[in-house]
Design a protein around this motif. Structure first.
Motif, PDB file in Angstrom:
ATOM      1  N   GLY A  70      65.898  11.502 -13.499  1.00 10.64           N
ATOM      2  CA  GLY A  70      64.864  11.222 -14.489  1.00 10.64           C
ATOM      3  C   GLY A  70      64.446  12.446 -15.272  1.00 10.64           C
ATOM      4  O   GLY A  70      63.284  12.543 -15.703  1.00 10.64           O
ATOM      5  N   VAL A  71      65.370  13.382 -15.471  1.00 12.84           N
ATOM      6  CA  VAL A  71      65.053  14.602 -16.225  1.00 12.84           C
ATOM      7  C   VAL A  71      64.831  14.239 -17.687  1.00 12.84           C
ATOM      8  O   VAL A  71      65.686  13.627 -18.336  1.00 12.84           O
ATOM      9  CB  VAL A  71      66.185  15.637 -16.093  1.00 12.84           C
ATOM     10  CG1 VAL A  71      65.918  16.840 -16.999  1.00 12.84           C
ATOM     11  CG2 VAL A  71      66.320  16.088 -14.646  1.00 12.84           C
ATOM     12  N   ALA A  72      63.685  14.619 -18.206  1.00 18.00           N
ATOM     13  CA  ALA A  72      63.328  14.286 -19.582  1.00 18.00           C
ATOM     14  C   ALA A  72      63.849  15.340 -20.547  1.00 18.00           C
ATOM     15  O   ALA A  72      64.297  16.416 -20.145  1.00 18.00           O
ATOM     16  CB  ALA A  72      61.816  14.156 -19.705  1.00 18.00           C
ATOM     17  N   GLY A  73      63.758  15.030 -21.817  1.00 20.80           N
ATOM     18  CA  GLY A  73      64.121  15.991 -22.844  1.00 20.80           C
ATOM     19  C   GLY A  73      65.497  15.735 -23.419  1.00 20.80           C
ATOM     20  O   GLY A  73      66.352  15.123 -22.780  1.00 20.80           O
ATOM     21  N   PRO A  74      65.723  16.215 -24.638  1.00 21.02           N
ATOM     22  CA  PRO A  74      67.029  16.028 -25.286  1.00 21.02           C
ATOM     23  C   PRO A  74      68.121  16.817 -24.584  1.00 21.02           C
ATOM     24  O   PRO A  74      67.863  17.820 -23.916  1.00 21.02           O
ATOM     25  CB  PRO A  74      66.790  16.541 -26.704  1.00 21.02           C
ATOM     26  CG  PRO A  74      65.650  17.494 -26.583  1.00 21.02           C
ATOM     27  CD  PRO A  74      64.781  16.955 -25.489  1.00 21.02           C
ATOM     28  N   ARG A  75      69.346  16.347 -24.747  1.00 21.93           N
ATOM     29  CA  ARG A  75      70.520  17.019 -24.183  1.00 21.93           C
ATOM     30  C   ARG A  75      71.395  17.552 -25.312  1.00 21.93           C
ATOM     31  O   ARG A  75      71.503  16.940 -26.373  1.00 21.93           O
ATOM     32  CB  ARG A  75      71.383  16.042 -23.371  1.00 21.93           C
ATOM     33  CG  ARG A  75      70.879  15.754 -21.960  1.00 21.93           C
ATOM     34  CD  ARG A  75      69.870  14.634 -21.961  1.00 21.93           C
ATOM     35  NE  ARG A  75      69.773  13.949 -20.679  1.00 21.93           N
ATOM     36  CZ  ARG A  75      68.725  13.985 -19.881  1.00 21.93           C
ATOM     37  NH1 ARG A  75      67.653  14.691 -20.229  1.00 21.93           N
ATOM     38  NH2 ARG A  75      68.713  13.316 -18.748  1.00 21.93           N
TER      39      ARG A  75
ATOM     40  N   GLU B 248      65.576  26.588 -23.079  1.00 23.78           N
ATOM     41  CA  GLU B 248      66.721  25.693 -23.011  1.00 23.78           C
ATOM     42  C   GLU B 248      67.377  25.931 -21.660  1.00 23.78           C
ATOM     43  O   GLU B 248      67.742  27.066 -21.338  1.00 23.78           O
ATOM     44  CB  GLU B 248      67.739  26.011 -24.096  1.00 23.78           C
ATOM     45  CG  GLU B 248      67.352  25.602 -25.484  1.00 23.78           C
ATOM     46  CD  GLU B 248      68.516  25.744 -26.440  1.00 23.78           C
ATOM     47  OE1 GLU B 248      68.601  24.959 -27.381  1.00 23.78           O
ATOM     48  OE2 GLU B 248      69.346  26.659 -26.233  1.00 23.78           O
ATOM     49  N   ALA B 249      67.494  24.883 -20.868  1.00 23.14           N
ATOM     50  CA  ALA B 249      68.041  25.028 -19.519  1.00 23.14           C
ATOM     51  C   ALA B 249      69.545  24.836 -19.530  1.00 23.14           C
ATOM     52  O   ALA B 249      70.035  23.773 -19.915  1.00 23.14           O
ATOM     53  CB  ALA B 249      67.392  24.018 -18.584  1.00 23.14           C
TER      54      ALA B 249
ATOM     55  N   HIS C 108      64.757  19.330 -11.786  1.00 21.26           N
ATOM     56  CA  HIS C 108      63.828  18.214 -11.617  1.00 21.26           C
ATOM     57  C   HIS C 108      62.372  18.700 -11.651  1.00 21.26           C
ATOM     58  O   HIS C 108      61.967  19.580 -10.907  1.00 21.26           O
ATOM     59  CB  HIS C 108      64.099  17.516 -10.283  1.00 21.26           C
ATOM     60  CG  HIS C 108      63.261  16.301 -10.049  1.00 21.26           C
ATOM     61  ND1 HIS C 108      63.186  15.275 -10.957  1.00 21.26           N
ATOM     62  CD2 HIS C 108      62.445  15.952  -9.023  1.00 21.26           C
ATOM     63  CE1 HIS C 108      62.367  14.345 -10.492  1.00 21.26           C
ATOM     64  NE2 HIS C 108      61.903  14.743  -9.330  1.00 21.26           N
ATOM     65  N   GLY C 109      61.594  18.133 -12.585  1.00 22.75           N
ATOM     66  CA  GLY C 109      60.172  18.445 -12.659  1.00 22.75           C
ATOM     67  C   GLY C 109      59.804  19.687 -13.437  1.00 22.75           C
ATOM     68  O   GLY C 109      58.628  20.039 -13.492  1.00 22.75           O
ATOM     69  N   VAL C 110      60.795  20.353 -14.066  1.00 17.22           N
ATOM     70  CA  VAL C 110      60.518  21.577 -14.824  1.00 17.22           C
ATOM     71  C   VAL C 110      60.508  21.244 -16.318  1.00 17.22           C
ATOM     72  O   VAL C 110      61.479  20.694 -16.837  1.00 17.22           O
ATOM     73  CB  VAL C 110      61.570  22.661 -14.546  1.00 17.22           C
ATOM     74  CG1 VAL C 110      61.243  23.934 -15.319  1.00 17.22           C
ATOM     75  CG2 VAL C 110      61.656  22.950 -13.053  1.00 17.22           C
TER      76      VAL C 110
END
Length: 242
Positions: A175-180, A128-129, A141-143
């Motif tokens: 364009g960062v993917a994934g839920p927030r 989790e970032a 970005h891109g991770v």
């Protein structure tokens, strides 16, 4: 709704594995869908030591079967030494599945983020970032990460929503993917639970983030905070718009 049980608080929160397990079970019964905790050593200090982490996680998993259990990787725990943190996290790969966290929170601004994600991935632990600012978002970005935590820290309540919007907008631009998951701490905690409900975003609550309920009264524990936060979130989520 995620329950954040203890954080780095020195007193008044669950610390030992059995305490964490009981508190987690009560929070899950109140509606929490995941648990985040800070394991402690025998002296009560936060630790990334695999034995202590495994004991805490296993205890909670046994009381909360099927509930994802996550832990911190806060750099302050290794006195700011990112290399020592990597060494501690590598040992998590030797933990049996029953004792291994499902996910770990890694703050973008703490150094060696990409290397930390790689070590966790090798250990079978999702990342989790923790994004505290627009600048943090740029590093993401891109991770590939499990989830993005928009964390509004050390921010007055009146500025919390604007601070969250800046981060959310930057993530979209990149364009960062994934839920927030959106949350704040202290005075920004409850305003951002309401805002998360309005936006339809997951959030979290617990004694790590606040010591008061939505009325400003002293919190009665993690389970009560979870119950109240769900009601507040749903009240905003399903409030008729005019």
């Amino acid at each position: 709704m995620k329950a954040c049980l203890n954080g780095g608080r020195a007193a008044g929160v669950p610390m030992r594995p059995e305490e964490l397990a009981l508190d987690a079970a009560a929070a899950v019964a109140a509606g929490a869908e995941a648990v985040h905790l800070h394991p402690r050593d025998a002296a009560g200090a936060e630790t990334l030591d695999a034995v202590a982490v495994g004991a805490a996680v296993k205890s909670v998993k046994e009381r909360c079967p099927g509930t994802p259990v996550g832990v911190t990787t806060g750099l302050w725990i290794t006195n700011g030494n990112a290399l020592v943190r990597l060494e501690r996290l590598r040992a998590w790969a030797d933990l049996p599945e029953a004792s291994r966290p499902a996910f770990a929170s890694v703050n973008l601004g703490e150094g060696l983020f990409h290397e930390t994600v790689a070590v966790l991935e090798a250990a079978g632990v999702a990342t989790e970032a923790g994004v505290w600012s627009r600048q943090d978002a740029d590093l993401l970005h891109g991770v590939p990460v499990e989830k993005v935590l928009i964390e509004v820290l050390r921010t007055p309540a009146a500025e919390a929503m604007s601070a969250a919007d800046l981060i959310l907008e930057r993530l979209e631009q990149l364009g960062v993917a994934g839920p927030r998951l959106l949350h704040g701490e202290d005075e920004a905690c409850w305003p951002l639970i309401r805002y998360a409900g309005r936006l339809g975003l997951p959030t979290r609550i617990g004694l790590e983030d606040t010591l008061v309920d939505e009325t400003g009264a002293p919190a009665r524990g993690n389970a009560d905070l979870v119950k109240r936060a769900i009601a507040v979130w749903e009240g905003e989520r399903y409030r008729p718009r005019t």
